[in-house]
Design a protein around this motif. Structure first.
Motif, PDB file in Angstrom:
ATOM      1  N   LEU A  13       0.698   4.069  -2.844  1.00 50.99           N
ATOM      2  CA  LEU A  13       0.370   5.463  -2.536  1.00 50.99           C
ATOM      3  C   LEU A  13       1.496   6.423  -2.916  1.00 50.99           C
ATOM      4  CD1 LEU A  13      -1.478   4.957   0.829  1.00 50.99           C
ATOM      5  CD2 LEU A  13      -2.388   6.203  -1.123  1.00 50.99           C
ATOM      6  N   SER A  14       2.704   5.904  -3.002  1.00 51.04           N
ATOM      7  CA  SER A  14       3.810   6.761  -3.430  1.00 51.04           C
ATOM      8  C   SER A  14       3.596   7.236  -4.860  1.00 51.04           C
ATOM      9  CB  SER A  14       5.139   5.998  -3.345  1.00 51.04           C
ATOM     10  OG  SER A  14       5.417   5.669  -2.006  1.00 51.04           O
ATOM     11  N   ALA A  36       0.834  -1.206   0.000  1.00 51.40           N
ATOM     12  CA  ALA A  36       0.000   0.000   0.000  1.00 51.40           C
ATOM     13  C   ALA A  36       0.869   1.256   0.000  1.00 51.40           C
ATOM     14  CB  ALA A  36      -0.928  -0.009   1.214  1.00 51.40           C
ATOM     15  N   GLU A  37       1.960   1.208   0.753  1.00 45.68           N
ATOM     16  CA  GLU A  37       2.876   2.358   0.778  1.00 45.68           C
ATOM     17  C   GLU A  37       3.439   2.625  -0.610  1.00 45.68           C
ATOM     18  OE1 GLU A  37       5.797   1.454   3.722  1.00 45.68           O
ATOM     19  OE2 GLU A  37       4.484   1.923   5.411  1.00 45.68           O
ATOM     20  N   GLN A  38       3.863   1.552  -1.264  1.00 50.04           N
ATOM     21  CA  GLN A  38       4.407   1.709  -2.622  1.00 50.04           C
ATOM     22  C   GLN A  38       3.358   2.283  -3.570  1.00 50.04           C
ATOM     23  OE1 GLN A  38       6.379  -1.695  -4.472  1.00 50.04           O
ATOM     24  NE2 GLN A  38       7.065  -2.319  -2.440  1.00 50.04           N
TER      25      GLN A  38
END
Lengths: 199, 118
Positions: free
Chosen positions: B32-33, B28-30
């Protein structure tokens, strides 16, 4: 240096219902700085501001004895918010250091004072502002240090997400998530108290 | 979930609650980046642009006005011990050439003394 009016101590004991006690404590945490800033904005000197803050709380303290929960009546926090709004606007409207507040009955406080709408708007705006500050302090302990740092640098200090991500060695997405997770909790905490002045 | 797949409503809830599993979280972090659309969805789940504006204004003004409200609690004894004795009963104590009238504010990051240079 002035402290809380002594009455506040005994007041807390008289608010028996734990929910009511929480409402009272939240109220104290939020409204004192609000009254302080509004009075300062009116140009009152420090000592007079302290005096005004105390008069508002003493008048509320007197009114609290009249609080009687009824099945059809308002919840304590709404009732408190309403008498507080009027007590504050009333005190600010006559804010002159040499003027005694006179005896204010609870009926005086429950009847809406013909305060000008600008003051009421100021009060609402300052209360919201203070609620955000209060909420932020309340929830800080729920987050680990890196999460809080990413939130603080972006949401409070206004630094670019990419810059903060580079500093902590995480992805931009991680910074977005940290900021949003904290903001979500702030929103929930603000909503806990906002009904107080919307009631 | 691959990094190219957008976040669903349920995933956003789990993410905001801080309850996403670590393996899914890094994906999810990737995502959203790179995905503006999902960033907007995440923000809108919390509040609209008016809410965000009010929230950030409130938080930023707090940053600039930390010590404005004074005297809402008794001075911390540990801080008073830093002060030298004063002859004048109206003052709390002395630091060097300064007579200390009161404490402006105290918090995690420090204390502000209100001083009067004698």
């Amino acid at each position: 240096m002035s402290l809380w009016p002594e009455t506040s101590e005994s007041l807390i004991c008289r608010v028996k219902d734990p929910q009511d006690e929480m409402a009272w404590n939240q109220f104290m945490a939020i409204y004192r700085p609000v009254i302080y800033r509004l009075a300062k904005a009116k140009g009152l000197q420090h000592a007079d501001v302290e005096d005004l803050v105390q008069r508002v709380f003493v008048s509320l303290a007197g009114s609290l004895a009249d609080w009687k929960p009824t099945a059809s009546g308002p919840a304590f926090r709404n009732w408190l918010g309403r008498i507080a709004k009027n007590a504050i606007l009333n005190a600010l409207a006559r804010a002159k250091p040499d003027q005694a507040a006179g005896s204010t009955t609870v009926n005086d406080l429950l009847n809406d004072w013909p305060a000008d709408s600008a003051s009421e708007e100021d009060l609402l705006r300052e209360s919201r502002l203070q609620a955000f500050r209060w909420a932020t302090e309340q929830i800080e302990g729920e987050f680990n240090e890196p999460t809080w740092f990413m939130f603080q640098e972006t949401a409070i200090k206004g630094r670019p997400v990419a810059e903060v991500a580079g500093q902590v060695g995480k992805s931009a997405g991680a910074v977005y998530i940290a900021r949003c997770r904290v903001m979500q909790r702030i929103k929930e905490k603000v909503n806990e108290v906002s009904e107080m002045w919307n009631g | 979930m691959s990094t190219s797949v957008c976040l669903g409503v349920e995933e956003i809830h789990v993410l905001l609650a801080g309850q996403m599993e670590p393996s899914l979280l890094s994906e999810a972090e990737q995502h959203l980046s790179a995905c503006d659309h999902c960033r907007a969805k995440l923000e809108n789940q919390i509040g609209d642009s008016l809410w965000w504006g009010e929230a950030e204004r409130s938080l930023r003004s707090a940053e600039n006005n930390q010590a404005e409200v004074s005297g809402n609690e008794p001075p911390n004894v540990a801080w008073l011990e830093l002060l030298g004795p004063t002859d004048d009963p109206d003052f709390l104590g002395r630091i060097g050439p300064y007579e200390i009238v009161g404490l402006l504010g105290q918090g995690g990051h420090g204390n502000g003394f209100q001083e009067f240079r004698s």
